[in-house]
Write an enzyme that holds these catalytic residues in place. Sequence first.
Site, PDB file in Angstrom:
ATOM      1  N   HIS A  27       0.848  -1.207   0.000  1.00 22.88           N
ATOM      2  CA  HIS A  27       0.000   0.000   0.000  1.00 22.88           C
ATOM      3  C   HIS A  27       0.874   1.244   0.000  1.00 22.88           C
ATOM      4  CE1 HIS A  27      -3.806  -2.134   0.742  1.00 22.88           C
ATOM      5  NE2 HIS A  27      -3.025  -3.023   1.331  1.00 22.88           N
ATOM      6  N   ARG A  80      -0.672  16.166   0.890  1.00 20.43           N
ATOM      7  CA  ARG A  80      -1.550  17.253   0.453  1.00 20.43           C
ATOM      8  C   ARG A  80      -1.385  17.656  -1.006  1.00 20.43           C
ATOM      9  NH1 ARG A  80      -4.270  19.814   4.897  1.00 20.43           N
ATOM     10  NH2 ARG A  80      -4.430  18.096   6.373  1.00 20.43           N
ATOM     11  N   ASP A 148      -7.641   1.160  -5.249  1.00 18.37           N
ATOM     12  CA  ASP A 148      -8.511   0.460  -4.298  1.00 18.37           C
ATOM     13  C   ASP A 148      -9.772   1.257  -4.004  1.00 18.37           C
ATOM     14  OD1 ASP A 148      -7.182  -1.856  -3.813  1.00 18.37           O
ATOM     15  OD2 ASP A 148      -6.368  -1.268  -1.855  1.00 18.37           O
ATOM     16  N   GLY A 183     -10.192  -2.010   2.891  1.00 17.87           N
ATOM     17  CA  GLY A 183     -11.025  -1.583   4.014  1.00 17.87           C
ATOM     18  C   GLY A 183     -11.460  -2.760   4.867  1.00 17.87           C
ATOM     19  N   GLU A 213      -9.133 -12.128   5.244  1.00 21.70           N
ATOM     20  CA  GLU A 213      -8.116 -11.688   6.209  1.00 21.70           C
ATOM     21  C   GLU A 213      -8.801 -11.611   7.578  1.00 21.70           C
ATOM     22  OE1 GLU A 213      -6.795  -7.661   5.641  1.00 21.70           O
ATOM     23  OE2 GLU A 213      -5.069  -7.870   6.976  1.00 21.70           O
TER      24      GLU A 213
HETATM   25 ZN   LIG Z   1      -3.371  -4.953   2.027  1.00 20.49          ZN
END
Ligand SMILES: [Zn+2]
Length: 358
Positions: A27, A80, A148, A183, A213
């Site tokens: 990620h 930002r 994602d 998420g 998971e």
């Molecule tokens: Zn992951």
Amino acid sequence: MAEIASPLDPRLEAFIRRMPKAEIHLHLEGSVRPATLLELARRNGVDPPAAGEAALREFFRFRDFPHFIEVYIAVCSCLRTPDDFATIVREVGEDASAQNIRYLEIHFNPETNVRKRGLDFHEMLAGMNRGRAEARARWGVEMRWIADGVRDSETSPWSVTRTVDWITALAPDDGVVALGLGGNEVGHPPAPFAADFARARAAGLHTVAHAGETTGPETIRDSLDLLQVERIGHGVRAAEDRDLVARLVRDRIPLELCPTSNLCTGVVGSFADHPFPRFDEAGVIVTVNSDDPPLFGTTLTDEFFVLARHWGYDADGLQRIALNAVDVSFLPDDERTRMRGSFEAEFAALRQDLGLQR
Ligand SMILES: [Zn+2]
């Protein structure tokens, strides 16, 4: 994550450090270096979540899932501008190069960054692609993006629809190869996202979902049946369902496994309990990944050490697992074949150099 493990042959240790690697589950927002986060906070006039690098490192360290989310949000709040994204992508490339990671498929959360920080999606992606071009030019590290959707976002499922709107209108050079789903799985099953995944597939994008998971095998089944994803992020809990494991083998559905992440988040109690080697023995296509390296105190190299130390993988086994990530990557066929060829050549030379020939 200290656990008793057998010491390694120094040649195997050198092999793990130097071998060519590909990582397909990482990620972007979870890969920011603590020192860089401080610099970005200063640059953007944001209060850093902790004062000083040592305190920030401590803040980053995994404690429990709510704290993990707190860290994730704190990192995102410091990102930002498009240049911030260029910086963190370039550094992911530099960190990859130090581990001889030649190729990465990197998850990012476009909708959250756009909505919460007022970023423009295309400008953010342009920043990421500046960092990507620099990583390629300076270190020869290739990257592709997985956009994602966040299943439990306050704007879900609309946010996933919005993400698909963006990524289906891009050019191949923009580097987005897949739609992903991340998420919290608990209370957020895949069904509401079926139409969005169908639309992404129809536009020629690849698809993948985090599943199995924090919830059981049913989320993996639903992701395959309803979203028709090509790979499963994690999928650890498929181990509870023999028929599902047989299906993963039969349909050649790869798992993106992240052992240290699973240990930190309590999905498994110990490396000894992790199903990675059992999946591999059963014939599931398994890959090994680091997920969020600074948050879980790991790297891809460390994950390969887990394979060798805890599950007895030798050079043959490690090479096979490394090549699995290339084989199931979302690169076009010709590029994937080229990459496999270059990995094989590099492995052969490395094994010769270390006296680890087959
Ligand atoms: Zn992951």
